[in-house]
Design a protein around this motif. Sequence first.
Motif, PDB file in Angstrom:
ATOM      1  N   GLU A   1       0.825  -1.257   0.014  1.00  0.00           N
ATOM      2  CA  GLU A   1       0.037  -0.108   0.020  1.00  0.00           C
ATOM      3  C   GLU A   1       0.797   1.157   0.032  1.00  0.00           C
ATOM      4  OE1 GLU A   1      -2.532  -0.635   3.370  1.00  0.00           O
ATOM      5  OE2 GLU A   1      -3.909  -1.744   2.501  1.00  0.00           O
ATOM      6  N   GLN A   2       1.884   1.128   0.630  1.00  0.00           N
ATOM      7  CA  GLN A   2       2.754   2.352   0.655  1.00  0.00           C
ATOM      8  C   GLN A   2       3.337   2.545  -0.538  1.00  0.00           C
ATOM      9  OE1 GLN A   2       3.482   4.441   3.171  1.00  0.00           O
ATOM     10  NE2 GLN A   2       5.561   5.015   3.445  1.00  0.00           N
ATOM     11  N   ALA A   3       3.786   1.343  -1.287  1.00  0.00           N
ATOM     12  CA  ALA A   3       4.691   1.330  -2.633  1.00  0.00           C
ATOM     13  C   ALA A   3       3.366   2.075  -3.687  1.00  0.00           C
ATOM     14  CB  ALA A   3       4.825   0.194  -3.077  1.00  0.00           C
ATOM     15  N   VAL A   4       2.087   1.712  -3.669  1.00  0.00           N
ATOM     16  CA  VAL A   4       1.170   2.253  -4.426  1.00  0.00           C
ATOM     17  C   VAL A   4       1.093   3.868  -3.988  1.00  0.00           C
ATOM     18  CG1 VAL A   4      -1.391   2.458  -4.683  1.00  0.00           C
ATOM     19  CG2 VAL A   4      -0.129   0.095  -4.649  1.00  0.00           C
ATOM     20  N   ALA A   5       1.126   4.297  -2.827  1.00  0.00           N
ATOM     21  CA  ALA A   5       0.914   5.513  -2.370  1.00  0.00           C
ATOM     22  C   ALA A   5       1.968   6.340  -2.890  1.00  0.00           C
ATOM     23  CB  ALA A   5       0.785   5.949  -0.766  1.00  0.00           C
ATOM     24  N   ARG A   6       3.419   5.834  -2.931  1.00  0.00           N
ATOM     25  CA  ARG A   6       4.445   6.779  -3.456  1.00  0.00           C
ATOM     26  C   ARG A   6       4.634   6.698  -4.756  1.00  0.00           C
ATOM     27  NH1 ARG A   6       9.601   4.603   0.081  1.00  0.00           N
ATOM     28  NH2 ARG A   6      10.434   4.705  -1.854  1.00  0.00           N
ATOM     29  N   MET A   7       3.996   5.869  -5.544  1.00  0.00           N
ATOM     30  CA  MET A   7       4.042   5.853  -6.958  1.00  0.00           C
ATOM     31  C   MET A   7       2.791   6.995  -7.536  1.00  0.00           C
ATOM     32  SD  MET A   7       6.032   3.999  -8.563  1.00  0.00           S
ATOM     33  CE  MET A   7       5.464   4.045 -10.303  1.00  0.00           C
ATOM     34  N   HIS A   8       1.839   7.223  -6.603  1.00  0.00           N
ATOM     35  CA  HIS A   8       0.761   8.237  -6.887  1.00  0.00           C
ATOM     36  C   HIS A   8       0.956   9.710  -6.458  1.00  0.00           C
ATOM     37  CE1 HIS A   8      -2.715   5.828  -7.952  1.00  0.00           C
ATOM     38  NE2 HIS A   8      -1.832   5.040  -7.821  1.00  0.00           N
ATOM     39  N   ALA A   9       2.243  10.207  -6.361  1.00  0.00           N
ATOM     40  CA  ALA A   9       2.427  11.398  -5.950  1.00  0.00           C
ATOM     41  C   ALA A   9       2.076  12.271  -7.431  1.00  0.00           C
ATOM     42  CB  ALA A   9       3.645  11.763  -5.564  1.00  0.00           C
TER      43      ALA A   9
END
Lengths: 229, 229
Positions: A65-73
């Motif tokens: 989930e953290q990786a998804v959030a970081r790809m979504h900036a």
Amino acid sequence: MSLPRTRLATDARREQLLDAGVALLARRSWEEVSIDGIASACGVSRGLLYHYFSGKREFYVATVEQAVARMHAIEPELTLPPTEQLRVGLERYFATVAEEADAHAVLRGVSPSDGELQELLERDRAAFADRVLAGMPGVNEGSPLAHATARAWIGAVEQAGREWLQRPEIPREHLAAVLADALIASMLAAARLDPSIEVPPEVAAAVGGSILEAVEAAQAEQSPPGGTR
Amino acid sequence: MSLPRTRLATDARREQLLDAGVALLARRSWEEVSIDGIASACGVSRGLLYHYFSGKREFYVATVEQAVARMHAIEPELTLPPTEQLRVGLERYFATVAEEADAHAVLRGVSPSDGELQELLERDRAAFADRVLAGMPGVNEGSPLAHATARAWIGAVEQAGREWLQRPEIPREHLAAVLADALIASMLAAARLDPSIEVPPEVAAAVGGSILEAVEAAQAEQSPPGGTR
């Protein structure tokens, strides 16, 4: 709400653990790391890790989930016209693929047989498709063909990102330009087949004009000057 | 060469085992099956399986190769003009995705951390990109941007295939038409950026014409003649 300061510290610590998790799981597969290996990579005790996560699985899901959030900036640049938003958004996507290489690797590493996480990635892809469709005003978001077109295009974007990491010599502006035209041309093809899809003329003209130029250039090359056309 | 008849029988039996492997591994993940489970699913003894394959891993790799081969029954229709070859090839691709759902599932199930098999799939994708480029006469096959464009597009085709299995209500001819235009428009965009790429005018015209129609239709809708439509 009663202990904002403590919660903030808690959240920040959790976030740190997850960032360490992203760095770890970009390099090692989820199957091969142990809870002790995670704790040691995060520089914390096993006990502290258990304070935040019930176990290895919960930690892994939260890391993805953290990786998804970081790809979504990447936020759309709403002041630009739609075709520019698209181009700028794509250039930023490639920048994120480079800057967030670890997050990208964690997402690539999710096993196809991991139903829970595949669903999480699927929801993320659906949200991306919705943003793509919302960025093309006039396109009918309820059309199954418009959705399929947007999602197929996201497949192209993801594949281009993976390829680009391996062959970074291709300028990312070139990939962005190619993918932008691909989306607009696909959506125009979809609109021909499903009349409920309307592509705004200014969007269509962006790709239409450049294709016309290319056709004319190709024709000029085939019929040399003197052979008037 | 000395025992053709025996070898034929051997090959046919091996092929049967691999087809049983495709059916099995479309439903169960490689990690969760045992060599006994494979033998039992294939209806043979463990000993016979070892006669053909040194172990579970070799059987798995051969099964993935078999799945690749089954997905590849699509031969280009060389007598058609390039844009028709593309459209017909895509329609056949979707037909294969449906008919070879098990092979498709086996390929989807390959773990991203399985380096050897990912390389096999990567070689397959590269060969597909080469066929795509060969089908567009005039496109410079040595151009990194042309390759990246073809491979990104293959990402769109693969994603469309996966989506379509989940939402088969979308006619595959529609997906084929959308993807065909996406490839031609991307290659035209790539040709604008890399002059070594030349898209033949008849190919460019195929998408150029349809985009023009769409642009004109969109414009007509926005500015109705005399304000009446």
